[in-house]
Design a protein around this motif. Structure first.
Motif, PDB file in Angstrom:
ATOM      1  N   PHE A  55       0.999  -1.303   0.086  1.00  0.00           N
ATOM      2  CA  PHE A  55       0.067  -0.106   0.215  1.00  0.00           C
ATOM      3  C   PHE A  55       0.918   1.399  -0.061  1.00  0.00           C
ATOM      4  O   PHE A  55       1.797   1.257   0.829  1.00  0.00           O
ATOM      5  CB  PHE A  55      -0.992  -0.116   1.198  1.00  0.00           C
ATOM      6  N   THR A  56       0.692   2.295  -1.046  1.00  0.00           N
ATOM      7  CA  THR A  56       1.208   3.427  -1.154  1.00  0.00           C
ATOM      8  C   THR A  56       2.917   3.173  -1.405  1.00  0.00           C
ATOM      9  O   THR A  56       3.762   4.127  -1.189  1.00  0.00           O
ATOM     10  CB  THR A  56       1.426   4.361  -0.008  1.00  0.00           C
ATOM     11  N   GLY A  57       3.314   2.177  -2.161  1.00  0.00           N
ATOM     12  CA  GLY A  57       4.477   1.682  -2.533  1.00  0.00           C
ATOM     13  C   GLY A  57       5.462   1.456  -1.284  1.00  0.00           C
ATOM     14  O   GLY A  57       6.608   1.640  -1.528  1.00  0.00           O
ATOM     15  N   ALA A  58       5.043   0.651  -0.306  1.00  0.00           N
ATOM     16  CA  ALA A  58       5.913   0.602   0.922  1.00  0.00           C
ATOM     17  C   ALA A  58       7.090  -0.227   0.752  1.00  0.00           C
ATOM     18  O   ALA A  58       8.238  -0.521   1.083  1.00  0.00           O
ATOM     19  CB  ALA A  58       5.321  -0.131   1.943  1.00  0.00           C
ATOM     20  N   LEU A  59       7.211  -1.461  -0.541  1.00  0.00           N
ATOM     21  CA  LEU A  59       8.058  -2.085  -0.892  1.00  0.00           C
ATOM     22  C   LEU A  59       9.131  -1.418  -1.718  1.00  0.00           C
ATOM     23  O   LEU A  59      10.051  -2.178  -1.931  1.00  0.00           O
ATOM     24  CB  LEU A  59       7.253  -3.482  -1.825  1.00  0.00           C
ATOM     25  N   GLY A  60       8.945  -0.428  -2.281  1.00  0.00           N
ATOM     26  CA  GLY A  60       9.861   0.230  -2.864  1.00  0.00           C
ATOM     27  C   GLY A  60      10.390  -0.125  -4.336  1.00  0.00           C
ATOM     28  O   GLY A  60      11.169   0.098  -4.751  1.00  0.00           O
ATOM     29  N   ASP A  61       9.510  -0.959  -4.802  1.00  0.00           N
ATOM     30  CA  ASP A  61       9.801  -1.579  -6.156  1.00  0.00           C
ATOM     31  C   ASP A  61       9.258  -0.795  -7.343  1.00  0.00           C
ATOM     32  O   ASP A  61       9.063  -1.211  -8.578  1.00  0.00           O
ATOM     33  CB  ASP A  61       9.277  -3.102  -6.364  1.00  0.00           C
ATOM     34  N   GLY A  62       8.560   0.487  -7.139  1.00  0.00           N
ATOM     35  CA  GLY A  62       7.958   1.267  -8.183  1.00  0.00           C
ATOM     36  C   GLY A  62       6.450   0.940  -8.483  1.00  0.00           C
ATOM     37  O   GLY A  62       5.980   1.378  -9.433  1.00  0.00           O
ATOM     38  N   THR A  63       5.843  -0.171  -7.771  1.00  0.00           N
ATOM     39  CA  THR A  63       4.326  -0.318  -8.138  1.00  0.00           C
ATOM     40  C   THR A  63       3.873  -0.269  -6.550  1.00  0.00           C
ATOM     41  O   THR A  63       4.573  -0.040  -5.356  1.00  0.00           O
ATOM     42  CB  THR A  63       4.375  -1.715  -8.528  1.00  0.00           C
ATOM     43  N   GLU A  64       2.554  -0.535  -6.660  1.00  0.00           N
ATOM     44  CA  GLU A  64       1.861  -0.843  -5.440  1.00  0.00           C
ATOM     45  C   GLU A  64       0.965  -2.221  -5.197  1.00  0.00           C
ATOM     46  O   GLU A  64       0.072  -2.515  -4.755  1.00  0.00           O
ATOM     47  CB  GLU A  64       0.597   0.494  -5.335  1.00  0.00           C
ATOM     48  N   THR A  65       1.728  -3.138  -5.905  1.00  0.00           N
ATOM     49  CA  THR A  65       1.504  -4.571  -5.876  1.00  0.00           C
ATOM     50  C   THR A  65       2.068  -5.434  -4.777  1.00  0.00           C
ATOM     51  O   THR A  65       2.984  -5.134  -4.562  1.00  0.00           O
ATOM     52  CB  THR A  65       1.918  -5.306  -7.201  1.00  0.00           C
ATOM     53  N   ASN A  66       1.022  -6.071  -4.037  1.00  0.00           N
ATOM     54  CA  ASN A  66       1.858  -6.818  -3.024  1.00  0.00           C
ATOM     55  C   ASN A  66       2.496  -7.913  -3.421  1.00  0.00           C
ATOM     56  O   ASN A  66       2.312  -8.392  -4.459  1.00  0.00           O
ATOM     57  CB  ASN A  66       0.581  -7.442  -2.108  1.00  0.00           C
ATOM     58  N   HIS A  67       3.605  -8.288  -2.666  1.00  0.00           N
ATOM     59  CA  HIS A  67       4.340  -9.460  -3.158  1.00  0.00           C
ATOM     60  C   HIS A  67       4.521 -10.630  -1.988  1.00  0.00           C
ATOM     61  O   HIS A  67       4.879  -9.873  -1.028  1.00  0.00           O
ATOM     62  CB  HIS A  67       5.715  -8.987  -3.494  1.00  0.00           C
TER      63      HIS A  67
END
Length: 303
Positions: free
Chosen positions: A291-303
Motif C-alpha cells: 500500500f502506497t508503495g511500501a516495498l519500494g519496487d516502483g509499484t503498489e502490488t503486494n508481493h
C-alpha cells in the motif's frame, strides 16, 4: 504544526551510525552518540521539547549520549553508554517506565537502578535486556505482551517470567519476541494469526518457545507477524500473512516459522505489515503489503 525552513547547522547533513523507525517518526544516532529524531510529534516522540512535527532531523534535548535507540508508535527509548534507559513521548499506557502517567517532551529516566544493554519500543509497551541478559518489560499488557504471567499494566520495569538468558528482545504491537544467548527464540503476548510461532492461536502471558527447533541470532516482532534470522543468515517468518508478509509465496497465516523464499542470505530483517531485509551482499528486499508503495519496487502490488 510543522517546523519552518531551517538553515541552521542542525539541519545540515548528518552522518548516522544507527537508525530506527516507528509508525510515524524516525530517529538516529550520530558518531558521538547524540540522538536526532524527526516526523510526527504531537506527544513529544521527537524529544526536542516541543510538540511540533519535524520534517528534518532535530537534536533530542539534553546532553545525553546513547549507544542504541528504538522508535515505537508514539514513544522513543534509548540506552546510554552507562547502560541507563531513557524514554520520551506518550505515556498513555505507562510505556515510558518512569512511574509517571504524563507525556514527556524530553528524555525521562526509566525507573530503577538496572543496567540495560538493549531496548525495544513497541506500540504501547517497552522491553529491555539488562547487562546480565535478563529481560524486563513495562507498559500496556492487555494481551500479555509484558510476559509476566498476568494482563496488568505496569508503569515501571517488571521481570519477564521464565528465567531466560536473553541477548536481544523485540516489542511488537501486542506481542514480544526474544532470542536467548543460546540462539533460541521465545515469544509472548497475543497469538492472533500465529504471531508467537508456537503452532497455536493462543494468547501467552509468559514466554513460549517458537516451534521448529531453529537457532536464531536475531528476531523482530511486527504488527501481527514475526521474523527471525539464523546464524547462517536464513530468514524464517510466521504469523499474519494476508498480504504475503511471511514471504514464503503464500497468503496463508503461518502458525510456525516458514522459510522466506528466494534463497536469500540476510544479515538483517524486520517484520511488519510489510517485511524487509538486507542481504549479505548489501542488497535490500521487501515483501508483503505494498500500500502506497511500501516495498519500494516502483509499484503498489503486494508481493
Amino acid at each position: 504544526p510543522t517546523d519552518p525552513p531551517d538553515r541552521s547547522a542542525a539541519a545540515a547533513a548528518l552522518t548516522f551510525t544507527q537508525i530506527t523507525s516507528g509508525d510515524f517518526h524516525s530517529c538516529g544516532l550520530v558518531g558521538d552518540g547524540k540522538a536526532y529524531c524527526w516526523g510526527l510529534n504531537p506527544v513529544g516522540q521527537v524529544g526536542d521539547g516541543t510538540r511540533m512535527n519535524r520534517s528534518r532531523p532535530r537534536a533530542v534535548s539534553g546532553a545525553l549520549r546513547f549507544t542504541q535507540i528504538a522508535a515505537g508508535t508514539s514513544h522513543t527509548c534509548a540506552v546510554t553508554a552507562t547502560n541507563q534507559a531513557y524514554c520520551w513521548g506518550s505515556s498513555d499506557n505507562s510505556q515510558l517506565g518512569n512511574a509517571r502517567h504524563s507525556t514527556m517532551l524530553t528524555p525521562s529516566l526509566v525507573r530503577g537502578t538496572r543496567k540495560f544493554q538493549q531496548i525495544s519500543a513497541g506500540f504501547r509497551h517497552t522491553c529491555a535486556v539488562t547487562t546480565n541478559n535478563v529481560t524486563f518489560c513495562w507498559g500496556d499488557n492487555d494481551w500479555g505482551q509484558l510476559g509476566i504471567g498476568t494482563t496488568s499494566e505496569h508503569d515501571v520495569p517488571v521481570k519477564v517470567l521464565g528465567g531466560l538468558q536473553v541477548r536481544r528482545v523485540s516489542a511488537g504491537d501486542a506481542h514480544t519476541c526474544a532470542v536467548t544467548t543460546a540462539d533460541k527464540a521465545y515469544c509472548w503476548g497475543t497469538g492472533q494469526n500465529g504471531a508467537l510461532g508456537d503452532g497455536t492461536l493462543e494468547q501467552r502471558n509468559a514466554p513460549v518457545a517458537v516451534a521448529g527447533g531453529h537457532s536464531f541470532r536475531r528476531i523482530t516482532a511486527g504488527g501481527g507477524s514475526s521474523c527471525g534470522l539464523t546464524p547462517s543468515n536464513v530468514a524464517w517468518c510466521w504469523g499474519y500473512n494476508v498480504k504475503g508478509q511471511v514471504g514464503d509465496g503464500s497468503t496463508t497465516r503461518r502458525l510456525v516459522p516458514s522459510r522466506v523464499s528466494g534463497g536469500l542470505l540476510l544479515k538483517q530483517a524486520v517484520a511488519g505489515l510489510h517485511s524487509c531485509g538486507v542481504t549479505t551482499g548489501n542488497r535490500a528486499y521487501c515483501w508483503g503489503d505494498n500500500f502506497t508503495g511500501a516495498l519500494g519496487d516502483g509499484t503498489e502490488t503486494n508481493h
